[in-house]
Design a protein around this motif. Structure first.
Motif, PDB file in Angstrom:
ATOM      1  N   GLU A 190       1.654   6.701  -7.320  1.00 48.19           N
ATOM      2  CA  GLU A 190       0.508   7.505  -7.538  1.00 48.19           C
ATOM      3  C   GLU A 190       1.086   9.067  -7.752  1.00 48.19           C
ATOM      4  O   GLU A 190       0.638   9.851  -8.359  1.00 48.19           O
ATOM      5  N   ALA A 191       2.255   9.334  -6.923  1.00 48.77           N
ATOM      6  CA  ALA A 191       2.538  10.642  -6.553  1.00 48.77           C
ATOM      7  C   ALA A 191       3.620  11.055  -7.988  1.00 48.77           C
ATOM      8  O   ALA A 191       4.007  12.087  -8.191  1.00 48.77           O
ATOM      9  N   GLN A 219      -3.406   6.229 -11.435  1.00 47.58           N
ATOM     10  CA  GLN A 219      -3.754   5.133 -10.443  1.00 47.58           C
ATOM     11  C   GLN A 219      -2.990   4.080 -10.339  1.00 47.58           C
ATOM     12  O   GLN A 219      -2.372   3.723 -11.176  1.00 47.58           O
ATOM     13  N   ARG A 225       1.105   4.325  -3.119  1.00 48.37           N
ATOM     14  CA  ARG A 225       0.731   5.774  -2.888  1.00 48.37           C
ATOM     15  C   ARG A 225       2.056   6.507  -3.381  1.00 48.37           C
ATOM     16  O   ARG A 225       2.115   7.573  -4.023  1.00 48.37           O
ATOM     17  N   GLN A 226       3.295   5.724  -3.352  1.00 45.34           N
ATOM     18  CA  GLN A 226       4.469   6.441  -3.873  1.00 45.34           C
ATOM     19  C   GLN A 226       4.491   6.541  -5.234  1.00 45.34           C
ATOM     20  O   GLN A 226       4.775   7.462  -6.204  1.00 45.34           O
ATOM     21  N   GLN A 276       0.645  -1.185   0.142  1.00 45.35           N
ATOM     22  CA  GLN A 276       0.076  -0.096   0.095  1.00 45.35           C
ATOM     23  C   GLN A 276       0.917   1.257   0.076  1.00 45.35           C
ATOM     24  O   GLN A 276       0.845   2.263  -0.711  1.00 45.35           O
ATOM     25  N   ALA A 277       1.953   1.400   0.893  1.00 43.32           N
ATOM     26  CA  ALA A 277       2.818   2.328   0.803  1.00 43.32           C
ATOM     27  C   ALA A 277       3.608   2.534  -0.563  1.00 43.32           C
ATOM     28  O   ALA A 277       3.666   3.808  -1.020  1.00 43.32           O
TER      29      ALA A 277
END
Length: 326
Positions: free
Chosen positions: A170-171, A177, A167-168, A163-164
């Protein structure tokens, strides 16, 4: 005339045997107890065989379950490492920019592999796998987005780490996505953890069963030799001297039971290996069942001996104190 006080007599020195003689006598006594306990098993083959069969089955069952879990993990390519992220990009990203984005993702420490998939590649794969090729021909444009398939390194396969990483990703510029089936990963890990704990629980319960079987066998042996133990105590035998053959009897039961359990597990592997290889060949794999190995076999024998000694120690410690000469 005064008399000198009488001196107290001292024990003569040198009466005690030398230490090497005492050590030799101790070793001979243990060797005799070891051979004597083995001889009692030999003189009662039927009862010993039944006890060893129960011990072997109780030890072989958790060992077989552990090997089954180990082989299932190997056959599935290590289920713990099955997480994969689908990183979707914007429609404005060109094929060359997609390749550069995959290179930047590949350079991340938590990423093992990043495979770019253009819109044409995604459409071709969907056409081949879905069976809707004719329906896709009716569309005037490609509705599938380009993406990058990301495989994390083994150290980042947990739900929180994946999950982390999502998020990385998606940045990053151009990424719309980063999707991962976290529910599937969590279910998989929960299933594996439940299986591991089930194997441990079964091993503990059957280990207690081995303790009870050995303890009951030694208890019956003590009761059958009650008169012999009373006579031995009358002539000065210590509890340690009387206890020794019974402890070695538990050791032999554990050792032979462990060897028989290894034979059962090995026989099961031989019988199942052929069908498993045939099934694996149908999927283009050369997988074959793995055995316990040297460390696994040594661990099983050590556990069996420890359970045998533990069961005999409990039985002897409880019942030997109750036997005193009248």
């Amino acid at each position: 005339m005064s008399r000198a006080p009488a001196r107290k007599a001292r024990p003569a020195r040198g009466n005690a045997p030398p230490i090497h003689t005492r050590f030799q006598a101790w070793g001979v006594n243990h060797a005799q107890a070891l051979v004597f306990s083995l001889g009692r098993l030999y003189r009662n083959p039927f009862g010993a065989a039944l006890t060893l069969a129960v011990i072997a089955i109780a030890l072989a069952l958790p060992s077989g379950l552990w090997l089954a879990l180990k082989n299932l993990q190997a056959a599935s390519g290590d289920w713990d490492h099955g997480a994969q992220l689908s990183v979707f990009v914007a429609d404005s990203v060109t094929d060359s920019a997609l390749a550069q984005l995959a290179g930047r993702i590949q350079a991340l420490e938590a990423v093992e592999r990043a495979q770019p998939l253009t819109r044409e590649d995604a459409l071709a794969e969907f056409r081949a796998l879905s069976g809707f090729g004719e329906a896709l021909d009716l569309l005037d444009h490609n509705p599938l987005p380009a993406l990058v398939l990301v495989t994390p390194v083994p150290a980042h396969q947990g739900p929180a780490e994946v999950q982390a990483l999502a998020r990385q990703l998606e940045a990053l510029e151009g990424v719309t996505q980063a999707q991962v089936d976290m529910q599937w990963v969590q279910r998989l890990q929960a299933l594996l953890e439940m299986t591991r704990r089930g194997v441990v629980l079964v091993a503990i319960l059957l280990g207690l069963g081995v303790l009870l079987v050995v303890g009951n066998t030694i208890r019956l042996d003590i009761l059958n030799r009650r008169r012999e133990i009373e006579v031995a105590k009358l002539v000065g035998a210590t509890n340690g001297f009387i206890r020794r053959p019974f402890l070695y009897g538990g050791l032999w039961l554990g050792l032979f039971g462990g060897l028989l359990a290894l034979f059962i597990v090995g026989l099961a592997l031989v019988l199942l290996n052929g069908p498993v290889q045939q099934l694996a060949a149908l999927y283009g794999s050369d997988f074959r069942l793995q055995g316990p190995g040297f460390s696994g076999a040594l661990g099983l024998l050590g556990t069996a001996v420890a359970l045998g000694l533990g069961g005999s120690w409990i039985a002897v410690g409880r019942h030997l104190r109750e036997i005193e000469p009248q």
